[in-house]
Design a protein around this motif. Structure first.
Motif, short mmCIF file in Angstrom:
data_model
loop_
_atom_site.label_atom_id
_atom_site.label_comp_id
_atom_site.label_asym_id
_atom_site.label_seq_id
_atom_site.Cartn_x
_atom_site.Cartn_y
_atom_site.Cartn_z
N MET A 1 0.86 -1.19 0.00
CA MET A 1 0.00 0.00 0.00
C MET A 1 0.89 1.24 0.00
SD MET A 1 -2.92 0.93 2.76
CE MET A 1 -3.90 2.40 2.59
N SER A 2 1.23 1.68 -1.19
CA SER A 2 2.16 2.80 -1.32
C SER A 2 1.57 3.91 -2.16
CB SER A 2 3.45 2.32 -1.99
OG SER A 2 4.21 3.39 -2.49
N ALA A 3 1.96 5.13 -1.84
CA ALA A 3 1.52 6.27 -2.64
C ALA A 3 2.14 6.23 -4.03
CB ALA A 3 1.91 7.56 -1.94
N LEU A 4 3.36 5.64 -4.16
CA LEU A 4 4.10 5.65 -5.42
C LEU A 4 4.07 7.05 -6.04
CD1 LEU A 4 3.24 2.21 -7.04
CD2 LEU A 4 5.34 2.90 -5.92
N SER A 5 4.55 8.00 -5.23
CA SER A 5 4.69 9.40 -5.63
C SER A 5 3.40 10.17 -5.68
CB SER A 5 5.39 9.52 -6.98
OG SER A 5 6.73 9.14 -6.86
N GLY A 6 2.50 9.95 -4.76
CA GLY A 6 1.32 10.79 -4.68
C GLY A 6 0.20 10.13 -3.90
N ASP A 7 -0.44 10.88 -2.98
CA ASP A 7 -1.59 10.38 -2.24
C ASP A 7 -2.78 11.25 -2.57
OD1 ASP A 7 -3.52 9.56 -0.52
OD2 ASP A 7 -2.38 9.86 1.33
N PRO A 8 -3.66 10.82 -3.52
CA PRO A 8 -4.78 11.64 -3.93
C PRO A 8 -6.01 11.44 -3.07
CG PRO A 8 -4.71 9.67 -5.26
CD PRO A 8 -3.56 9.57 -4.30
N TYR A 9 -5.89 10.68 -1.97
CA TYR A 9 -7.06 10.25 -1.23
C TYR A 9 -7.30 11.10 0.01
CZ TYR A 9 -5.88 6.30 -4.17
OH TYR A 9 -5.55 5.52 -5.24
N GLY A 10 -8.52 11.07 0.46
CA GLY A 10 -8.90 11.74 1.69
C GLY A 10 -8.94 10.77 2.86
N HIS A 11 -9.61 11.18 3.93
CA HIS A 11 -9.67 10.36 5.13
C HIS A 11 -11.13 10.05 5.46
CE1 HIS A 11 -5.62 12.25 6.54
NE2 HIS A 11 -5.47 11.39 5.55
N PHE A 155 8.36 -12.35 -7.84
CA PHE A 155 8.25 -11.12 -8.62
C PHE A 155 8.02 -9.91 -7.71
CE2 PHE A 155 5.00 -8.14 -10.28
CZ PHE A 155 5.81 -7.43 -11.16
N MET A 156 7.15 -10.06 -6.73
CA MET A 156 6.86 -8.93 -5.84
C MET A 156 8.08 -8.54 -5.01
SD MET A 156 3.89 -7.62 -6.28
CE MET A 156 3.61 -6.73 -4.74
N GLN A 157 8.86 -9.53 -4.58
CA GLN A 157 10.08 -9.21 -3.85
C GLN A 157 11.07 -8.49 -4.78
OE1 GLN A 157 12.30 -12.52 -2.24
NE2 GLN A 157 13.49 -11.19 -0.89
N ALA A 158 11.20 -8.98 -6.00
CA ALA A 158 12.11 -8.34 -6.97
C ALA A 158 11.67 -6.90 -7.26
CB ALA A 158 12.15 -9.16 -8.26
N LEU A 175 8.74 2.94 -12.90
CA LEU A 175 8.50 1.73 -12.14
C LEU A 175 7.07 1.67 -11.61
CD1 LEU A 175 10.16 -0.78 -11.29
CD2 LEU A 175 10.37 0.29 -9.03
N ALA A 176 6.52 2.82 -11.27
CA ALA A 176 5.13 2.87 -10.82
C ALA A 176 4.17 2.40 -11.90
CB ALA A 176 4.76 4.29 -10.37
N ARG A 177 4.50 2.68 -13.15
CA ARG A 177 3.65 2.24 -14.26
C ARG A 177 3.67 0.71 -14.39
NH1 ARG A 177 5.83 6.95 -18.37
NH2 ARG A 177 4.39 8.61 -17.69
N LEU A 178 4.82 0.10 -14.13
CA LEU A 178 4.89 -1.36 -14.14
C LEU A 178 3.97 -1.92 -13.06
CD1 LEU A 178 6.09 -4.11 -14.95
CD2 LEU A 178 8.00 -3.63 -13.38
N HIS A 179 4.00 -1.34 -11.89
CA HIS A 179 3.13 -1.78 -10.79
C HIS A 179 1.66 -1.61 -11.17
CE1 HIS A 179 1.12 -1.47 -6.83
NE2 HIS A 179 2.09 -2.24 -6.38
N TRP A 180 1.33 -0.48 -11.74
CA TRP A 180 -0.06 -0.17 -12.07
C TRP A 180 -0.63 -1.16 -13.08
CZ3 TRP A 180 -3.38 3.15 -9.84
CH2 TRP A 180 -4.59 3.41 -10.50
N TYR A 181 0.13 -1.41 -14.13
CA TYR A 181 -0.39 -2.22 -15.24
C TYR A 181 -0.20 -3.73 -15.05
CZ TYR A 181 -1.57 1.80 -18.17
OH TYR A 181 -2.15 2.94 -18.70
N THR A 182 0.43 -4.13 -13.94
CA THR A 182 0.53 -5.56 -13.65
C THR A 182 -0.09 -5.86 -12.30
OG1 THR A 182 2.78 -5.27 -12.72
CG2 THR A 182 2.59 -5.92 -15.05
N PHE A 197 -5.46 -10.97 -12.92
CA PHE A 197 -4.60 -11.16 -11.77
C PHE A 197 -4.31 -9.85 -11.03
CE2 PHE A 197 -1.25 -10.00 -14.79
CZ PHE A 197 -0.29 -9.35 -14.01
N GLY A 198 -4.65 -8.70 -11.60
CA GLY A 198 -4.42 -7.42 -10.96
C GLY A 198 -5.39 -7.17 -9.82
N ALA A 199 -4.85 -6.73 -8.67
CA ALA A 199 -5.67 -6.55 -7.47
C ALA A 199 -6.73 -5.47 -7.62
CB ALA A 199 -4.78 -6.22 -6.27
N GLY A 200 -6.43 -4.42 -8.39
CA GLY A 200 -7.41 -3.37 -8.59
C GLY A 200 -8.65 -3.86 -9.31
#
Length: 302
Positions: A1-11, A155-158, A175-182, A197-200
């Motif tokens: 659960m990472s922002a990967l350079s940005g947190d657009p969310y509220g609380h 793969f996730m550890q790598a 690298l964030a784009r790799l995470h997003w699209y996989t 297989f993508g969690a989203g």
């Protein structure tokens, strides 16, 4: 659960009670499982039942198998300590509760040591169908089962190990784009057609159908450099889904020195989320009907 350079969310209120809880230097905290209300456990059960029904014939086989292996079908929000104990016996991974998106360097450090940060809060009732921030259902139901697959776990550890170098080289965007699209929105080529297989996607009943069956989005064969050049939109269905051939091939493509690739990407232009290029291996060319019929509004592009 990472922002990967940005947190657009509220609380949300559900999230806020964890924001005030004591946390460790690595941003982890105690889940405090006993504090969940009956309504929150019921919310998990309804989300789980709906997703499991929708994902029949749509999710990849390793995900469906792991749901049973990890006993995610037990009633109510899982106790992460017990779930971690079961997962650790299989692939050595653990689940560590957090209150919110953690800094990128902390996130990568957790992954590189086989620890997956999962939001401890559950989404509010009014966000059952559209979630503004990753919650325990997205993180645990969507992400955790595939960590029981040995190849995907590697793969996730790598990915975590590569993250620290991407930060040093200023290439986190790629690298964030790799995470997003996989990891978040990836599709897998299966014996019986495309599977999720993508969690989203897995944690969204509506996108589970859209990603596989709607004619609007592109579905394109995975290519690492192409993915790392491709923008994405964070507040709607994806305009393009990338399809991997196998977890083994994804690990092979990703477990190498990205330095030369990052050097090439420094001079390369970004590719729009909806574009198809001449070198793409097109599986389905999208009609864009869904996107063209939506009211024009500003979208959050990363």
């Amino acid at each position: 659960m990472s922002a990967l350079s940005g947190d657009p969310y509220g609380h949300s209120a559900e999230k806020s009670r964890y924001l005030s809880a004591p946390r460790r230097p690595d941003f982890t905290l105690d889940q405090d499982w006993g504090s969940y209300s009956a309504a929150e456990h019921d919310r998990w059960d309804r989300l789980f039942a709906r997703a499991r029904e929708v994902l029949k014939g749509r999710a990849c086989d390793p995900f469906l198998t792991a749901l049973n292996t990890l006993q995610l079908s037990e009633t109510g929000i899982p106790e992460l300590e017990k779930l971690s104990a079961r997962l650790k016996l299989i692939t050595g991974w653990q689940i560590v509760p957090v209150a919110e998106l953690v800094p990128d360097d902390i996130f990568f450090d957790h992954l590189s040591h086989r620890r997956f940060p999962a939001g401890a809060f559950i989404r509010p009732e009014h966000e059952m169908d559209y979630l503004q921030e990753p919650d325990i259902f997205h993180d645990v139901f969507g992400h955790v089962p595939l960590l029981a697959d040995p190849v995907y776990a590697d793969f996730m550890q790598a990915y975590g190990e590569g993250g620290r170098r991407a930060l040093d080289l200023g290439r986190l965007k790629n690298l964030a784009r790799l995470h997003w699209y996989t990891v978040e929105f990836g599709l897998l080529k299966g014996a019986n057609g495309l599977r999720i297989f993508g969690a989203g996607i897995l944690s969204s009943a509506t996108e589970s159908v859209f990603a596989l069956e709607d004619p609007s989005p592109n579905r394109i064969g995975f290519d690492l450099e192409r993915v790392m050049r491709t923008n994405y939109v964070i507040d709607d269905f994806q305009q393009t889904y990338f399809v991997i051939d196998s977890f083994e091939k994804l690990l092979e493509d990703s477990y190498r020195d990205f330095g030369p690739l990052y050097a090439r990407l420094g001079d390369a232009s970004d590719i729009a989320a909806h574009d198809i290029t001449e070198t793409d291996r097109v599986i389905n060319r999208g009609t864009r009907a869904y996107f063209n019929n939506k009211p024009k509004a500003a979208s959050a592009v990363q």
